[in-house]
Design a protein around this motif. Sequence first.
Motif, PDB file in Angstrom:
ATOM      1  N   ASP A 156       1.929  23.829  37.144  1.00 45.75           N
ATOM      2  CA  ASP A 156       2.084  22.576  37.884  1.00 45.75           C
ATOM      3  C   ASP A 156       1.556  21.438  37.023  1.00 45.75           C
ATOM      4  OD1 ASP A 156       2.542  20.718  39.865  1.00 45.75           O
ATOM      5  OD2 ASP A 156       0.720  21.189  40.983  1.00 45.75           O
ATOM      6  N   PRO A 157       2.301  21.044  35.991  1.00 36.22           N
ATOM      7  CA  PRO A 157       1.797  20.030  35.053  1.00 36.22           C
ATOM      8  C   PRO A 157       1.705  18.659  35.698  1.00 36.22           C
ATOM      9  CG  PRO A 157       4.087  20.542  34.583  1.00 36.22           C
ATOM     10  CD  PRO A 157       3.641  21.523  35.633  1.00 36.22           C
ATOM     11  N   PRO A 158       0.687  17.859  35.320  1.00 33.99           N
ATOM     12  CA  PRO A 158       0.565  16.494  35.842  1.00 33.99           C
ATOM     13  C   PRO A 158       1.567  15.570  35.159  1.00 33.99           C
ATOM     14  CG  PRO A 158      -1.145  16.900  34.233  1.00 33.99           C
ATOM     15  CD  PRO A 158      -0.406  18.201  34.400  1.00 33.99           C
ATOM     16  N   ALA A 159       1.719  14.387  35.720  1.00 37.50           N
ATOM     17  CA  ALA A 159       2.589  13.387  35.106  1.00 37.50           C
ATOM     18  C   ALA A 159       1.986  12.929  33.779  1.00 37.50           C
ATOM     19  CB  ALA A 159       2.759  12.202  36.051  1.00 37.50           C
ATOM     20  N   PRO A 160       2.806  12.635  32.771  1.00 38.28           N
ATOM     21  CA  PRO A 160       2.285  12.163  31.483  1.00 38.28           C
ATOM     22  C   PRO A 160       1.470  10.883  31.654  1.00 38.28           C
ATOM     23  CG  PRO A 160       4.626  12.685  31.325  1.00 38.28           C
ATOM     24  CD  PRO A 160       4.282  12.730  32.783  1.00 38.28           C
ATOM     25  N   ALA A 161       0.407  10.764  30.834  1.00 36.24           N
ATOM     26  CA  ALA A 161      -0.490   9.606  30.939  1.00 36.24           C
ATOM     27  C   ALA A 161      -0.031   8.473  30.035  1.00 36.24           C
ATOM     28  CB  ALA A 161      -1.909  10.027  30.594  1.00 36.24           C
ATOM     29  N   THR A 162       1.260   8.243  29.968  1.00 35.82           N
ATOM     30  CA  THR A 162       1.788   7.210  29.066  1.00 35.82           C
ATOM     31  C   THR A 162       1.380   5.812  29.508  1.00 35.82           C
ATOM     32  OG1 THR A 162       3.846   7.281  30.328  1.00 35.82           O
ATOM     33  CG2 THR A 162       3.742   8.604  28.318  1.00 35.82           C
ATOM     34  N   LEU A 163       1.305   5.553  30.824  1.00 38.22           N
ATOM     35  CA  LEU A 163       0.937   4.225  31.301  1.00 38.22           C
ATOM     36  C   LEU A 163      -0.491   3.875  30.896  1.00 38.22           C
ATOM     37  CD1 LEU A 163       2.526   4.114  34.890  1.00 38.22           C
ATOM     38  CD2 LEU A 163       3.329   2.993  32.796  1.00 38.22           C
ATOM     39  N   ALA A 164      -1.404   4.850  30.981  1.00 37.56           N
ATOM     40  CA  ALA A 164      -2.790   4.598  30.591  1.00 37.56           C
ATOM     41  C   ALA A 164      -2.881   4.279  29.112  1.00 37.56           C
ATOM     42  CB  ALA A 164      -3.655   5.803  30.930  1.00 37.56           C
ATOM     43  N   ARG A 165      -2.116   5.007  28.289  1.00 32.88           N
ATOM     44  CA  ARG A 165      -2.143   4.764  26.853  1.00 32.88           C
ATOM     45  C   ARG A 165      -1.564   3.386  26.524  1.00 32.88           C
ATOM     46  NH1 ARG A 165       0.523   9.316  23.173  1.00 32.88           N
ATOM     47  NH2 ARG A 165      -0.550  10.519  24.784  1.00 32.88           N
TER      48      ARG A 165
END
Length: 493
Positions: A156-165
């Motif tokens: 159950d992978p989380p959503a990518p943290a692209t927005l934080a980066r």
Amino acid sequence: MKDLNEAFVHLNVGLPDDVERLKAAGYYKEAVARIDEYLAEDWKETQNSPRSQGLEMPEYEQPANPVPHGVDALRDALLVQKEIMRRLPQEYCWNEAQAVARMQGLVRDFTVEEFRQLVHEGRVDWRFVEGEKHYLDRFAETLIATHADLAARQLDPPAPATLARERRRRIHDQMEREGQASARITLKTSVGMSDEAFAAALAKAKAEGRESVHVRAWLPIPAECLAQSEIELQSFTEQPGRIADANAPQRTVCWEADLTENRRFGVQYRYKTTAVYADPLDFVPAPEQPTFDTEEQAPHIVFTPYLRALASQLTEGITDPAEKAKRIYDYVTLNVRYHYQPAYFVQDCLPDRCARNRRGDCGIMALTFITLCRLVGIPARWQSGLSVSPTGVGCHDWAMFYIAPKGWMYADCSFGASMARQGEEELRRHYFGSLDTGRMVANRAFEAPFDPPMYGFRSDPYDNQSGECEVDGVGLYGDALDTRKELVDFEDL
């Protein structure tokens, strides 16, 4: 009343040989019983004398024993170690079968052999508990957060943290361009007992003839500092008994009440945070540097032989203090793997262990940086509280260091190490000198007392990110302590 948390300064005194061996093998119950025997011993009865040999005492004036109950520093160390060994089984709660089953519930096609290989590589923290290997409660989170293959196999992978980066890059660009960035943040936090803990405490009180439980509760709140202004304590669940001074080393709001029913204590606050851009390598250091905040601070900021050797190697041939600090920052951010930790309460000499094992969390990385800086004469100190973003809030620690004529600057080794893992070199460099706008600073000293003081053992005697609770004089920890944090508003300015 004795503040038990003050005893931690003597933690490094060590243990008697038999207790040390029992602790190493994980026989905590037997070790605690042996400590109780040491604490109860009357040295006047066991000192060298005819009585100790079963003989009649001759008639002469007995010399006064200068330490009739033992060495005070050792007694303090034994008190702390006794509580550490009571808590260790809760920190290391999985046997191998349970640990493998947990990973199989999180990661596709995970095997026993894979788990044993990860243990062999030092990726899984373990201790003996009653003679059997047990694994850290959050070992699975560490593995998934730091092992790319396991993360890719999550069920159950989380959503990518692209927005934080992307937000970090944007804040960095703004700070570099304009010199600073600001935000206004509103948070709501609370602390209390679990219902199970309250029921047990109330039952105990009634057995002692009391109808209520006496509770004292503390929550961290924003402190006045260079990065924070316009602090507003907007509301409380009930009127607190004490709000610590705005510049307290660990700033708290405190309540005290006699409870017949369980309830929580909470505060909502708003503040402005300003992150100023600083590059420690873009100015010429003064020829004379200050010496404050360069001393040891037991039990963790201590200059062990290993740390002395490491600091010497890192800074050999370098005279510029900024270059020395950069070498230390590079060592930590490029070599120390992020690793969820057992409670700091149950650990000793955190920087030495971090430097040897090359793993730690944000606070341990910060302490390692601080200790190495102090070793080479660079003033360095602690800062901590919360890390806040538009999507959430969590606990966080970082470091400050001082180079004249610039003054205090920041080093967030945990964020820097994260940027190194992601290949974001510009952002890794950003966190050597600068922070970002997502901070709430409550603590500006490590191992500082509360105002008013907490006398029972704290859940964390060194830091204060989430709050503490004392019930009838006994500090709560683990599942008995219920702390919560909620982001109400985050406004970029």
